[in-house]
Design a protein around this motif. Structure first.
Motif, mmCIF file in Angstrom:
data_model
loop_
_atom_site.group_PDB
_atom_site.id
_atom_site.type_symbol
_atom_site.label_atom_id
_atom_site.label_comp_id
_atom_site.label_asym_id
_atom_site.label_seq_id
_atom_site.Cartn_x
_atom_site.Cartn_y
_atom_site.Cartn_z
ATOM 1 N N SER A 26 0.836 -1.197 0.000
ATOM 2 C CA SER A 26 0.000 0.000 0.000
ATOM 3 C C SER A 26 0.871 1.247 0.000
ATOM 4 O O SER A 26 2.037 1.210 0.426
ATOM 5 N N LEU A 27 0.279 2.329 -0.453
ATOM 6 C CA LEU A 27 0.974 3.613 -0.500
ATOM 7 C C LEU A 27 -0.089 4.698 -0.406
ATOM 8 O O LEU A 27 -1.207 4.535 -0.925
ATOM 9 N N ARG A 28 0.230 5.796 0.261
ATOM 10 C CA ARG A 28 -0.695 6.922 0.324
ATOM 11 C C ARG A 28 -0.039 8.166 -0.262
ATOM 12 O O ARG A 28 1.017 8.596 0.215
ATOM 13 N N LEU A 29 -0.686 8.717 -1.252
ATOM 14 C CA LEU A 29 -0.244 9.968 -1.853
ATOM 15 C C LEU A 29 -0.979 11.133 -1.200
ATOM 16 O O LEU A 29 -2.138 10.997 -0.806
ATOM 17 N N SER A 30 -0.306 12.265 -1.136
ATOM 18 C CA SER A 30 -0.901 13.484 -0.607
ATOM 19 C C SER A 30 -0.799 14.595 -1.639
ATOM 20 O O SER A 30 0.158 14.640 -2.419
ATOM 21 N N CYS A 31 -1.763 15.484 -1.616
ATOM 22 C CA CYS A 31 -1.749 16.650 -2.484
ATOM 23 C C CYS A 31 -2.142 17.858 -1.637
ATOM 24 O O CYS A 31 -3.306 17.986 -1.246
ATOM 25 N N ALA A 32 -1.168 18.702 -1.340
ATOM 26 C CA ALA A 32 -1.414 19.900 -0.553
ATOM 27 C C ALA A 32 -1.808 21.043 -1.485
ATOM 28 O O ALA A 32 -1.073 21.357 -2.424
ATOM 29 N N ALA A 33 -2.952 21.636 -1.221
ATOM 30 C CA ALA A 33 -3.476 22.711 -2.068
ATOM 31 C C ALA A 33 -3.360 24.048 -1.354
ATOM 32 O O ALA A 33 -3.591 24.138 -0.145
ATOM 33 N N SER A 34 -3.022 25.084 -2.092
ATOM 34 C CA SER A 34 -2.901 26.411 -1.506
ATOM 35 C C SER A 34 -3.219 27.469 -2.550
ATOM 36 O O SER A 34 -3.298 27.175 -3.750
ATOM 37 N N GLY A 35 -3.420 28.674 -2.100
ATOM 38 C CA GLY A 35 -3.628 29.784 -3.010
ATOM 39 C C GLY A 35 -5.046 30.315 -3.052
ATOM 40 O O GLY A 35 -5.292 31.368 -3.636
ATOM 41 N N ARG A 36 -5.987 29.597 -2.477
ATOM 42 C CA ARG A 36 -7.372 30.046 -2.417
ATOM 43 C C ARG A 36 -8.156 29.076 -1.549
ATOM 44 O O ARG A 36 -7.622 28.081 -1.088
ATOM 45 N N THR A 37 -9.414 29.366 -1.368
ATOM 46 C CA THR A 37 -10.292 28.409 -0.702
ATOM 47 C C THR A 37 -10.838 27.453 -1.760
ATOM 48 O O THR A 37 -11.020 27.832 -2.916
ATOM 49 N N PHE A 38 -11.100 26.231 -1.348
ATOM 50 C CA PHE A 38 -11.456 25.203 -2.318
ATOM 51 C C PHE A 38 -12.863 24.661 -2.112
ATOM 52 O O PHE A 38 -13.190 23.569 -2.563
ATOM 53 N N ASN A 39 -13.697 25.450 -1.464
ATOM 54 C CA ASN A 39 -15.038 24.959 -1.153
ATOM 55 C C ASN A 39 -15.825 24.558 -2.389
ATOM 56 O O ASN A 39 -16.672 23.674 -2.313
ATOM 57 N N ASN A 40 -15.592 25.208 -3.504
ATOM 58 C CA ASN A 40 -16.343 24.894 -4.715
ATOM 59 C C ASN A 40 -15.439 24.279 -5.784
ATOM 60 O O ASN A 40 -15.572 24.562 -6.963
ATOM 61 N N TYR A 41 -14.517 23.462 -5.343
ATOM 62 C CA TYR A 41 -13.597 22.803 -6.260
ATOM 63 C C TYR A 41 -13.746 21.283 -6.192
ATOM 64 O O TYR A 41 -14.113 20.715 -5.168
ATOM 65 N N VAL A 42 -13.443 20.659 -7.306
ATOM 66 C CA VAL A 42 -13.301 19.206 -7.383
ATOM 67 C C VAL A 42 -11.802 18.906 -7.467
ATOM 68 O O VAL A 42 -11.054 19.588 -8.164
ATOM 69 N N MET A 43 -11.377 17.883 -6.741
ATOM 70 C CA MET A 43 -9.980 17.473 -6.761
ATOM 71 C C MET A 43 -9.862 16.101 -7.426
ATOM 72 O O MET A 43 -10.697 15.224 -7.191
ATOM 73 N N GLY A 44 -8.847 15.936 -8.218
ATOM 74 C CA GLY A 44 -8.688 14.669 -8.922
ATOM 75 C C GLY A 44 -7.259 14.162 -8.912
ATOM 76 O O GLY A 44 -6.320 14.921 -8.647
ATOM 77 N N TRP A 45 -7.135 12.884 -9.159
ATOM 78 C CA TRP A 45 -5.834 12.251 -9.348
ATOM 79 C C TRP A 45 -5.811 11.601 -10.736
ATOM 80 O O TRP A 45 -6.779 10.947 -11.134
ATOM 81 N N PHE A 46 -4.707 11.783 -11.408
ATOM 82 C CA PHE A 46 -4.476 11.156 -12.701
ATOM 83 C C PHE A 46 -3.107 10.487 -12.662
ATOM 84 O O PHE A 46 -2.300 10.764 -11.793
ATOM 85 N N ARG A 47 -2.862 9.626 -13.618
ATOM 86 C CA ARG A 47 -1.547 9.005 -13.703
ATOM 87 C C ARG A 47 -1.156 8.838 -15.161
ATOM 88 O O ARG A 47 -2.005 8.775 -16.048
ATOM 89 N N GLN A 48 0.136 8.771 -15.376
ATOM 90 C CA GLN A 48 0.642 8.564 -16.726
ATOM 91 C C GLN A 48 1.864 7.665 -16.671
ATOM 92 O O GLN A 48 2.855 7.997 -16.009
ATOM 93 N N ALA A 49 1.761 6.531 -17.349
ATOM 94 C CA ALA A 49 2.874 5.593 -17.454
ATOM 95 C C ALA A 49 3.657 5.903 -18.732
ATOM 96 O O ALA A 49 3.103 6.476 -19.676
ATOM 97 N N PRO A 50 4.923 5.519 -18.784
ATOM 98 C CA PRO A 50 5.727 5.782 -19.983
ATOM 99 C C PRO A 50 5.079 5.213 -21.234
ATOM 100 O O PRO A 50 4.659 4.047 -21.255
ATOM 101 N N GLY A 51 4.958 6.036 -22.248
ATOM 102 C CA GLY A 51 4.399 5.587 -23.516
ATOM 103 C C GLY A 51 2.892 5.449 -23.543
ATOM 104 O O GLY A 51 2.330 4.994 -24.536
#
Length: 123
Positions: free
Chosen positions: A16-41
């Motif tokens: 198992s592994l846990r990724l974190s994403c720290a957000a800053s620069g504004r309030t995020f009450n009306n935001y959607v957060m997502g995770w994407f990935r890209q493998a080589p090729g």
């Protein structure tokens, strides 16, 4: 808006592994957060999304039941808990955000992106 992803690493299949994403620069009450990935090729792939309220989440079938997205609004941080990792999960993982309340699985729908964090799963 700044997004800072962290938590990647080298693990073995089944770990198992846990990724974190720290957000800053504004309030995020009306935001959607997502995770994407890209493998080589390969093309960028949707992994998970969550409304900032936490009331709705979305996953593709490839990770459903193994990955869980969550957020800590007090810390302005979104997490991706990844269990039962497989070698095919190996990729650079990116967090992203978009204004609005609708979950989206297409990267072009997202406004802001963080730098990637490498996840490598050995067999």
């Amino acid at each position: 808006v700044q997004l800072q992803a962290s938590g990647g690493g080298l693990v073995q299949a089944g770990d198992s592994l846990r990724l974190s994403c720290a957000a800053s620069g504004r309030t995020f009450n009306n935001y959607v957060m997502g995770w994407f990935r890209q493998a080589p090729g390969k093309e960028r792939e949707f992994v998970a999304a969550i409304t900032w309220s936490g009331s709705a989440t979305d996953y593709p079938d490839s990770v459903k039941g193994r990955f869980t997205i969550s957020r800590d609004s007090a810390k302005n941080t979104v997490y991706l808990q990844m269990n039962s990792l497989k070698p095919e999960d190996t990729a650079v993982y990116y967090c992203a955000s978009r204004r609005g309340y609708t979950l989206k699985s297409v990267g072009a729908e997202y406004d802001y992106w963080g730098q990637g964090t490498q996840v490598t799963v050995s067999s």
